[in-house]
Design an enzyme around this catalytic site. Structure first.
Site, mmCIF file in Angstrom:
data_model
loop_
_atom_site.group_PDB
_atom_site.id
_atom_site.type_symbol
_atom_site.label_atom_id
_atom_site.label_comp_id
_atom_site.label_asym_id
_atom_site.label_seq_id
_atom_site.Cartn_x
_atom_site.Cartn_y
_atom_site.Cartn_z
ATOM 1 N N ARG A 139 45.171 -53.529 -21.171
ATOM 2 C CA ARG A 139 45.799 -52.871 -22.313
ATOM 3 C C ARG A 139 47.174 -52.363 -21.893
ATOM 4 O O ARG A 139 47.417 -52.103 -20.705
ATOM 5 C CB ARG A 139 44.947 -51.691 -22.793
ATOM 6 N N LYS A 164 40.560 -47.141 -20.734
ATOM 7 C CA LYS A 164 39.957 -46.645 -21.977
ATOM 8 C C LYS A 164 38.500 -46.267 -21.717
ATOM 9 O O LYS A 164 37.776 -46.978 -21.035
ATOM 10 C CB LYS A 164 40.029 -47.716 -23.066
ATOM 11 N N HIS A 235 49.089 -56.234 -27.354
ATOM 12 C CA HIS A 235 47.657 -56.507 -27.472
ATOM 13 C C HIS A 235 47.395 -57.974 -27.782
ATOM 14 O O HIS A 235 46.304 -58.480 -27.508
ATOM 15 C CB HIS A 235 47.055 -55.613 -28.562
ATOM 16 N N ARG A 238 46.571 -59.675 -24.658
ATOM 17 C CA ARG A 238 45.191 -59.383 -24.257
ATOM 18 C C ARG A 238 44.211 -60.263 -25.037
ATOM 19 O O ARG A 238 43.281 -60.828 -24.461
ATOM 20 C CB ARG A 238 44.906 -57.895 -24.504
ATOM 21 N N HIS A 261 35.183 -53.802 -22.065
ATOM 22 C CA HIS A 261 34.510 -53.490 -23.323
ATOM 23 C C HIS A 261 33.153 -52.860 -23.050
ATOM 24 O O HIS A 261 32.402 -53.328 -22.192
ATOM 25 C CB HIS A 261 34.303 -54.762 -24.153
ATOM 26 N N TYR A 270 36.046 -62.962 -30.200
ATOM 27 C CA TYR A 270 36.872 -64.084 -29.732
ATOM 28 C C TYR A 270 36.195 -65.433 -29.939
ATOM 29 O O TYR A 270 36.858 -66.466 -29.893
ATOM 30 C CB TYR A 270 37.245 -63.879 -28.260
#
Length: 290
Positions: A139, A164, A235, A238, A261, A270
Site C-alpha cells: 500500500r 494496515k 492502489h 497493488r 489481507h 481479483y
C-alpha cells in the site's frame, strides 16, 4: 511573539485519552475526531447533548448530502466510539445503521501499461517507489513508511512494519527490484538525500518521509505521460500486482498473505478481473457446441 497553544475542551481531551488508552492508530483517531466535529457542526451545540432523534436527523443529513457509503459508515463508527466509550451512552447510537457498500471491481493495468507507467516516472525516487508498488503490492502508506534497514538482500525481503491492521509482515523482493533499490540508494546517497538508516523515500527534508499525496500526484503524472486512459492511483499498481500473480497461477491464499489481507474474501475480488483465469472458464453454450 510566542504562538498560543490551541485550547482543547475537556470533552475532546477525554475522547483523545480514550482512543490513546486503546492504542488506536493516528488515522483512526483523526477519523473519530472528524466524525464528532461534523456532528457538532450539524447540531450547532456540544455533541454530548445529542439525542437519538438528533442522530437520526444527522444520518439523514449525510445521506441527503450524497456522502459516500464508506464515509458514512466511518462516521457512524466514530460516533459509536464517542457515545459508547467516552460518554457511556451507547444506546443513543443503536439506531444508526450502517449502509451497504457497493462492490466495485478494481481498475487493473496490463503488464505493458504497468511497465510504461513506471518508465514514465519523472525521477529515480518515483520510479523506484512505483516499482515497489507493482513489484510487491504494498500500500502507498506502507511504501512511504519504509526505511533503508527494512531491505534484507540476503533473504530477498522487505520488512513492512506496522502495516494496515498494525501488523508486521514481509514482502518478497525480486532480483530486478533489488537492483532498482540499490540504484536508487546509490543515487540518493551520492546526492546527500538519504540519511543512514533513514527513510527509504525521504521528502524534501530527509528527516521526513515522502507523503502519500506526493506519490499519488506522481503516479497521476506518470499515467498522463504514458498516455494511459484508465483512472490510475497508487492502489491500481497493488491491484495489478495481485491480478497478474493470479493469472500466473499463484495460489490465492499466498496472494492473500502477500497483500496482508485479513480475509480471503477480500483477495477473491481479483478472480473477477484476472483475464487469464476467466478465459479458462468454458461457458455451457460452448460445451453444447463441442
Amino acid at each position: 511573539m510566542i504562538p498560543s497553544t490551541p485550547v482543547v475542551s475537556p470533552l475532546r481531551q477525554r475522547l483523545l485519552d480514550d482512543m490513546r488508552m486503546r492504542k488506536l492508530g493516528p488515522q483512526t483517531q483523526s477519523a473519530y475526531v472528524r466524525a464528532v466535529r461534523y456532528l457538532a457542526s450539524f447540531l450547532q451545540r456540544s455533541p454530548d447533548t445529542a439525542t437519538a432523534e438528533d442522530l437520526r436527523r444527522f444520518q439523514l443529513h449525510l445521506v441527503d448530502r450524497g456522502v459516500s457509503p464508506i464515509t458514512l459508515n466511518a462516521t457512524i463508527t466514530g460516533l459509536k466510539f464517542f457515545f459508547g466509550v467516552t460518554l457511556h451512552r451507547g444506546e443513543l447510537v443503536e439506531r444508526m445503521s450502517y449502509v451497504h457498500v457497493p462492490q466495485k471491481l478494481p481498475v487493473v493495468l496490463s503488464r505493458d501499461e504497468a511497465a510504461r507507467l513506471i518508465a514514465a516516472a519523472t525521477n529515480p525516487k518515483y520510479h523506484t517507489a512505483l516499482s515497489i508498488a507493482y513489484g510487491t503490492g504494498l500500500r502507498v502508506s506502507e511504501i512511504v513508511a519504509l526505511k533503508v534497514g527494512d531491505i534484507d538482500s540476503q533473504r530477498m525481503t522487505l520488512r513492512v512494519e506496522q502495516g494496515k491492521g498494525r501488523k508486521d509482515r514481509y514482502a518478497m523482493l525480486s532480483p530486478v527490484l533489488l537492483e532498482r533499490l540499490r540504484a536508487w540508494w546509490r543515487y540518493a546517497n551520492a546526492k546527500g538525500k538519504m540519511l543512514p538508516n533513514g527513510w527509504l523515500f525521504p521528502g524534501q527534508n530527509p528527516v521526513d518521509p515522502l507523503t502519500a499525496r506526493q506519490l499519488n500526484r506522481a503516479v497521476h503524472d506518470a499515467a498522463e505521460a504514458a498516455k494511459i486512459d484508465k483512472r490510475v492511483t497508487m492502489h491500481t499498481l497493488r491491484h495489478s500486482f495481485a491480478t497478474h500473480l493470479l493469472e500466473q497461477k499463484v495460489d490465492i491464499r499466498v496472494i492473500q498473505v502477500m497483500l496482508g489481507h485479513k480475509k480471503l474474501e477480500t483477495t477473491s475480488v481479483y478472480t473477477h478481473v484476472a483475464t487469464e483465469v476467466l478465459r479458462e472458464v468454458v461457458s455451457p453454450l460452448e460445451k453444447l457446441s463441442a
